[in-house]
Design an enzyme around this catalytic site. Structure first.
Site: not given
Length: 400
Positions: A229, A234, A271, A275
């Site tokens: 992407g 996303g 990030h 997670r």
């Protein structure tokens, strides 16, 4: 064991009353879901919801034979008035076990949030685990005696609950996982089916009757997936979502650390916060040994940064070096990576950028990177069971 799902939605149902959101607007007709309630062999009712008797009748079942009504939601009494003829609804203290006149054994399972889960074992030994909305089992034994035949749980709201069950062996390869308590925070229709299938689960319409022990085809989880992407599409969220029900994941960060770059540090921090805490992180571009080794699932984020590092190493940015040796060296490294992906036995989800649909780069080096990333993406995708393109946060399945 016969299991009738009288409802499969959240406590407020789907669509929620007076909610204008897009998911609620689309949850009409066969996509509408009443609050979750399960009828087990016509004798045990797990959760009592408005219209339970009517829902049972629509499914061709009756509540006349119900001998026990158990609640999972964090309240002391029934959510609605008990229909005539049904026993008083209640909850069982955590760890307590009941034996019903029907031969079922029911054990209350402690949750990590308010509510109660129930393990139900039939006279024939078939085993069901039903969890409340927003709940995951607490204090699970490290080695579960045997996997459940079916687990009905809040897969979209608490994917980590499924990861915990898999880690202890309570959910095995033959366990059917049914998503219930579905709310408007999750998508609907084909997108819901796709997302659940990636987790090895599925959703069924209200009124569905399931038979434990009956052969059925379980959702096939792709072993190798490429998610591509554009910037901020996303794609990383999509990749992470695909592995959030796995008990162990190694997050492979190919970007490493960048001293004195606060923007990069902010990206890395976001990030990490997203997670699960159980995931392990490795910062490396040496992907071939990871793919060749044994171990838990790999999330590689991303191939674009891997390519940048390799092009740095082979001198691909210099026109002369590129023509003399860089091109051949890069082709060799790419072939090694693709061969390792082809041979790997690990579950792999890799993220990459789609850079060939925008403005043509102004420099020769930029065009070279664009072209080589396109070649890498194509070769990598060829070895993946599933390829997904993410646009504006929406996942479009290109393969698988």
């Amino acid at each position: 064991m016969e299991l009738t799902l009288l409802g499969t939605g959240s406590p407020l149902g789907l669509p929620r009353p007076d909610c204008p959101c897009a998911v609620c607007a689309r949850s009409r007709g066969t996509r509408a879901r009443a609050a979750t309630a399960l009828l087990v062999d016509g004798a045990l009712l797990l959760d009592l919801t408005p219209g339970a008797a009517l829902a049972a009748a629509r499914a061709g079942r009756s509540l006349v034979g119900v001998r026990q009504v158990l609640l999972t939601h964090p309240h002391d009494g029934p959510a609605v008035e008990v229909p005539a003829g049904l026993p008083t609804a209640g909850r069982v203290p955590d760890g307590r076990e009941l034996t019903l006149i029907s031969g079922h054994r029911v054990r209350a399972v402690a949750m990590d949030s308010p509510g109660t889960g129930y393990e139900v074992v039939s006279a024939d030994g078939e085993r069901l685990l039903y969890l409340p909305p927003g709940g995951a089992p607490a204090g699970l034994p490290e080695n579960h005696q045997e996997p459940y035949d079916l687990v009905a749980a809040d897969v979209t709201g608490r994917p980590d609950a499924l990861a915990r069950l898999r880690a202890t062996g309570a959910v095995g390869p033959g366990t059917e996982v049914i998503a219930v308590h579905l709310d408007h925070d999750a998508p609907t229709g084909a997108e819901l089916d796709r997302r659940l299938a990636a987790a090895g689960a599925r959703a069924v319409p209200d009124g569905t009757v399931l038979y434990l022990g009956e052969y059925h085809e379980l959702p096939e989880v792709p072993r190798r997936t490429l998610v591509t992407g554009g910037a901020r599409s996303g794609k990383s969220v999509e990749a992470e979502r695909r592995l959030e029900t796995f008990p162990e994941v190694v997050y492979v960060a190919t970007g490493g650390t960048r001293e004195g770059d606060p923007e990069w540090a902010e990206r890395v921090g976001l990030h990490r916060e997203r997670r699960p805490g159980s995931w392990r992180t490795e910062e490396t571009t040496d992907l071939v040994p990871l793919l060749a080794g044994e171990g838990p699932a790999l999330l590689i984020d991303c191939l674009s940064l891997w390519l940048t590092d390799v092009m740095d190493r082979v001198g691909a940015w210099d026109d002369g070096v590129w023509e003399e040796s860089g091109r051949a060296a890069l082709r060799e490294r790419t072939a090694e990576l693709v061969a390792a992906l082809r041979a790997t036995r690990r579950t792999v989800v890799a993220v990459t950028n789609e850079v060939g649909s925008g403005v043509v780069p102004a420099t020769a080096a930029g065009r070279r990177f664009r072209d080589e990333l396109g070649r890498l993406n194509a070769a990598f995708a060829e070895e993946c069971e599933q390829v997904v393109l993410v646009v504006a946060g929406q996942a479009l399945v290109l393969r698988g």
